[in-house]
Write a protein that holds these residues in place. Sequence first.
Motif, PDB file in Angstrom:
ATOM      1  N   ARG A 123      26.069  46.577  46.116  1.00 54.77           N
ATOM      2  CA  ARG A 123      27.310  45.434  45.775  1.00 54.77           C
ATOM      3  C   ARG A 123      28.070  45.094  43.897  1.00 54.77           C
ATOM      4  NH1 ARG A 123      25.365  40.354  48.819  1.00 54.77           N
ATOM      5  NH2 ARG A 123      28.078  40.005  48.655  1.00 54.77           N
ATOM      6  N   ARG A 132      31.019  46.009  42.909  1.00 56.92           N
ATOM      7  CA  ARG A 132      32.345  45.188  42.037  1.00 56.92           C
ATOM      8  C   ARG A 132      32.652  45.736  40.744  1.00 56.92           C
ATOM      9  NH1 ARG A 132      32.969  39.381  44.228  1.00 56.92           N
ATOM     10  NH2 ARG A 132      32.615  41.475  45.988  1.00 56.92           N
ATOM     11  N   GLU A 157      35.429  47.744  40.254  1.00 54.07           N
ATOM     12  CA  GLU A 157      36.386  46.883  41.334  1.00 54.07           C
ATOM     13  C   GLU A 157      37.067  46.075  39.821  1.00 54.07           C
ATOM     14  OE1 GLU A 157      36.125  44.469  44.399  1.00 54.07           O
ATOM     15  OE2 GLU A 157      35.539  46.171  45.497  1.00 54.07           O
ATOM     16  N   LYS A 158      35.837  45.535  39.617  1.00 49.32           N
ATOM     17  CA  LYS A 158      36.300  44.973  38.188  1.00 49.32           C
ATOM     18  C   LYS A 158      36.693  45.090  36.669  1.00 49.32           C
ATOM     19  CE  LYS A 158      33.913  40.458  38.943  1.00 49.32           C
ATOM     20  NZ  LYS A 158      34.897  39.588  38.602  1.00 49.32           N
ATOM     21  N   ASP A 215      29.080  38.172  41.907  1.00 53.17           N
ATOM     22  CA  ASP A 215      30.833  37.948  40.435  1.00 53.17           C
ATOM     23  C   ASP A 215      29.576  36.993  39.349  1.00 53.17           C
ATOM     24  OD1 ASP A 215      32.926  38.739  42.110  1.00 53.17           O
ATOM     25  OD2 ASP A 215      32.361  36.882  43.533  1.00 53.17           O
TER      26      ASP A 215
END
Length: 115
Positions: free
Chosen positions: A45, A49, A52-53, A11
Amino acid sequence: ALCALLEAPIDHYCPRLKDAFDGMGTDESLVARIIGGNDKKMIARINDRYMEKFDTRLEDALKKELNDSFENSCISWVTTPEHTGGMEDCIITVKVNHEAKVVLSDDEEEEEEEE
């Protein structure tokens, strides 16, 4: 920097990559630190991500923002499957004269000539 310690690494990395791509030019040193500083599991990963973002594949963002051998290296690291047949510790350098030098993790060297 303190915020980076409070959030999950993926993140933290995804927005930093997006920031590196935004604006005039690309912050290649930041891209290199993130892409080169993580193992294959973490890169997978980060790749997931990022999609996704930002609804964009990391591979496509790299192709758009980078060029030459740096682009090829980053894309290869992001897209190559984790399974490497036990050759994780092997670095292959291809010389211009078509010889391949294989350096194994225990410092053994083997030279092979490509056909």
